[in-house]
Write a protein that holds these residues in place. Structure first.
Motif, PDB file in Angstrom:
ATOM      1  N   ASP A   1       0.857  -1.199   0.000  1.00 48.51           N
ATOM      2  CA  ASP A   1       0.000   0.000   0.000  1.00 48.51           C
ATOM      3  C   ASP A   1       0.884   1.236   0.000  1.00 48.51           C
ATOM      4  O   ASP A   1       0.851   2.045   0.919  1.00 48.51           O
ATOM      5  N   ILE A   2       1.688   1.372  -1.056  1.00 52.17           N
ATOM      6  CA  ILE A   2       2.668   2.457  -1.079  1.00 52.17           C
ATOM      7  C   ILE A   2       2.027   3.838  -1.178  1.00 52.17           C
ATOM      8  O   ILE A   2       2.628   4.822  -0.793  1.00 52.17           O
ATOM      9  N   ASP A   3       0.801   3.907  -1.684  1.00 45.41           N
ATOM     10  CA  ASP A   3       0.112   5.196  -1.753  1.00 45.41           C
ATOM     11  C   ASP A   3      -0.745   5.450  -0.506  1.00 45.41           C
ATOM     12  O   ASP A   3      -1.392   6.485  -0.394  1.00 45.41           O
ATOM     13  N   ALA A   4      -0.760   4.509   0.423  1.00 48.50           N
ATOM     14  CA  ALA A   4      -1.449   4.635   1.717  1.00 48.50           C
ATOM     15  C   ALA A   4      -2.935   4.966   1.586  1.00 48.50           C
ATOM     16  O   ALA A   4      -3.481   5.675   2.420  1.00 48.50           O
ATOM     17  N   ASN A   5      -3.588   4.423   0.551  1.00 48.75           N
ATOM     18  CA  ASN A   5      -5.029   4.666   0.419  1.00 48.75           C
ATOM     19  C   ASN A   5      -5.853   3.425   0.755  1.00 48.75           C
ATOM     20  O   ASN A   5      -7.077   3.469   0.721  1.00 48.75           O
ATOM     21  N   GLY A   6      -5.199   2.310   1.056  1.00 49.92           N
ATOM     22  CA  GLY A   6      -5.899   1.093   1.436  1.00 49.92           C
ATOM     23  C   GLY A   6      -6.664   0.421   0.313  1.00 49.92           C
ATOM     24  O   GLY A   6      -7.498  -0.442   0.564  1.00 49.92           O
ATOM     25  N   ARG A   7      -6.381   0.794  -0.928  1.00 51.33           N
ATOM     26  CA  ARG A   7      -7.129   0.265  -2.066  1.00 51.33           C
ATOM     27  C   ARG A   7      -6.204   0.003  -3.248  1.00 51.33           C
ATOM     28  O   ARG A   7      -5.125   0.554  -3.342  1.00 51.33           O
ATOM     29  N   VAL A   8      -6.701  -0.835  -4.168  1.00 50.24           N
ATOM     30  CA  VAL A   8      -6.046  -1.012  -5.457  1.00 50.24           C
ATOM     31  C   VAL A   8      -6.910  -0.310  -6.500  1.00 50.24           C
ATOM     32  O   VAL A   8      -8.122  -0.195  -6.333  1.00 50.24           O
ATOM     33  N   ALA A   9      -6.287   0.168  -7.536  1.00 50.95           N
ATOM     34  CA  ALA A   9      -7.013   0.882  -8.594  1.00 50.95           C
ATOM     35  C   ALA A   9      -7.095   0.020  -9.846  1.00 50.95           C
ATOM     36  O   ALA A   9      -6.121  -0.636 -10.225  1.00 50.95           O
ATOM     37  N   ILE A  10      -8.269   0.031 -10.441  1.00 54.53           N
ATOM     38  CA  ILE A  10      -8.490  -0.643 -11.724  1.00 54.53           C
ATOM     39  C   ILE A  10      -8.778   0.450 -12.738  1.00 54.53           C
ATOM     40  O   ILE A  10      -9.745   1.209 -12.577  1.00 54.53           O
ATOM     41  N   LEU A  11      -7.947   0.560 -13.758  1.00 54.64           N
ATOM     42  CA  LEU A  11      -8.156   1.557 -14.805  1.00 54.64           C
ATOM     43  C   LEU A  11      -8.626   0.867 -16.074  1.00 54.64           C
ATOM     44  O   LEU A  11      -7.908   0.040 -16.656  1.00 54.64           O
ATOM     45  N   PHE A  12      -9.839   1.184 -16.486  1.00 58.24           N
ATOM     46  CA  PHE A  12     -10.368   0.725 -17.774  1.00 58.24           C
ATOM     47  C   PHE A  12      -9.870   1.721 -18.813  1.00 58.24           C
ATOM     48  O   PHE A  12     -10.259   2.896 -18.786  1.00 58.24           O
ATOM     49  N   THR A  13      -8.998   1.272 -19.724  1.00 63.41           N
ATOM     50  CA  THR A  13      -8.320   2.210 -20.614  1.00 63.41           C
ATOM     51  C   THR A  13      -8.082   1.649 -22.015  1.00 63.41           C
ATOM     52  O   THR A  13      -7.699   0.478 -22.170  1.00 63.41           O
ATOM     53  N   PRO A  14      -8.276   2.499 -23.034  1.00 61.92           N
ATOM     54  CA  PRO A  14      -7.939   2.075 -24.391  1.00 61.92           C
ATOM     55  C   PRO A  14      -6.436   1.941 -24.593  1.00 61.92           C
ATOM     56  O   PRO A  14      -5.992   1.416 -25.617  1.00 61.92           O
ATOM     57  N   GLY A  15      -5.649   2.378 -23.613  1.00 62.14           N
ATOM     58  CA  GLY A  15      -4.211   2.176 -23.682  1.00 62.14           C
ATOM     59  C   GLY A  15      -3.862   0.692 -23.776  1.00 62.14           C
ATOM     60  O   GLY A  15      -2.907   0.311 -24.440  1.00 62.14           O
ATOM     61  N   VAL A  16      -4.656  -0.153 -23.117  1.00 62.69           N
ATOM     62  CA  VAL A  16      -4.431  -1.601 -23.211  1.00 62.69           C
ATOM     63  C   VAL A  16      -4.827  -2.090 -24.602  1.00 62.69           C
ATOM     64  O   VAL A  16      -4.136  -2.912 -25.194  1.00 62.69           O
ATOM     65  N   ASN A  17      -5.933  -1.562 -25.125  1.00 58.56           N
ATOM     66  CA  ASN A  17      -6.377  -1.967 -26.467  1.00 58.56           C
ATOM     67  C   ASN A  17      -5.279  -1.757 -27.507  1.00 58.56           C
ATOM     68  O   ASN A  17      -5.164  -2.520 -28.460  1.00 58.56           O
TER      69      ASN A  17
END
Length: 180
Positions: A52-68
């Motif tokens: 938790d290096i950003d200390a927010n207690g969460r993981v982020a999921i980014l839906f992005t056309p960058g993967v496409n």
């Protein structure tokens, strides 16, 4: 990117450059909820808690056309990814997002990027298994960097194998079949 929802373990983000006709906010929230209530618990039980290096207690999921836009292997496509650079400070890697996150493609029904992600329903069927797969990679990398202080990342073959095990565990949990 815009924040679609914040859940107990997950932040769901949507790239503002996503093509028209893709996932709705409601669909992305449903993916996030499924991951937050099922995938997160499954992977943390079996592989440990994420860093938790950003200390927010969460993981982020980014839906992005960058993967496409990432070229897939011959005859294949990229359904998601996690990059270890996000787990290091920007001072060490300018491309770091300095947080626990992973990336998944978005539907592109009009083939504005390429013709690989045109089926929203087909792509939707892969999201949860991809999220648990990529989350295992994220947990593994964070633990090697910050818990075990390993001198290198996990061997690729073993890391991929563990992520495939996470998908298999998800199958058993959803199907109700006994693990073998």
């Amino acid at each position: 990117a815009k924040v679609v929802t914040v859940l107990p373990h997950t932040i769901v983000l949507s790239d503002t450059l996503s093509p028209a006709g893709g996932y709705t906010d409601a669909q992305m929230i449903a993916f996030g909820q499924a991951f937050d209530t099922l995938g997160y618990a499954l992977d943390t039980l079996n592989f440990g808690v994420p860093s938790d290096i950003d200390a927010n207690g969460r993981v982020a999921i980014l839906f992005t056309p960058g993967v496409n836009a990432i070229p897939g292997p011959p005859g294949g496509i990229v359904l998601g990814l996690q990059t270890t650079r996000d787990l290091v400070p920007v001072a060490s890697c300018a491309g770091s997002n300095e947080g626990e996150m992973f990336y998944v493609p978005v539907p592109d029904p009009n083939s504005t990027i390429n013709g690989n992600y045109t089926s929203t329903s087909g792509l939707s069927n892969t999201v949860l298994s991809v999220l648990v797969h990529e989350f295992q990679h994220l947990i593994n990398a964070g633990r090697r960097l910050y818990v075990n202080n390993a001198s290198s990342l996990e061997e690729v073959w073993l890391n991929e194998g563990l992520s495939h095990i996470s998908e298999e565990l998800l199958y058993y949990r959803i199907s109700g079949h006994a693990e073998k």
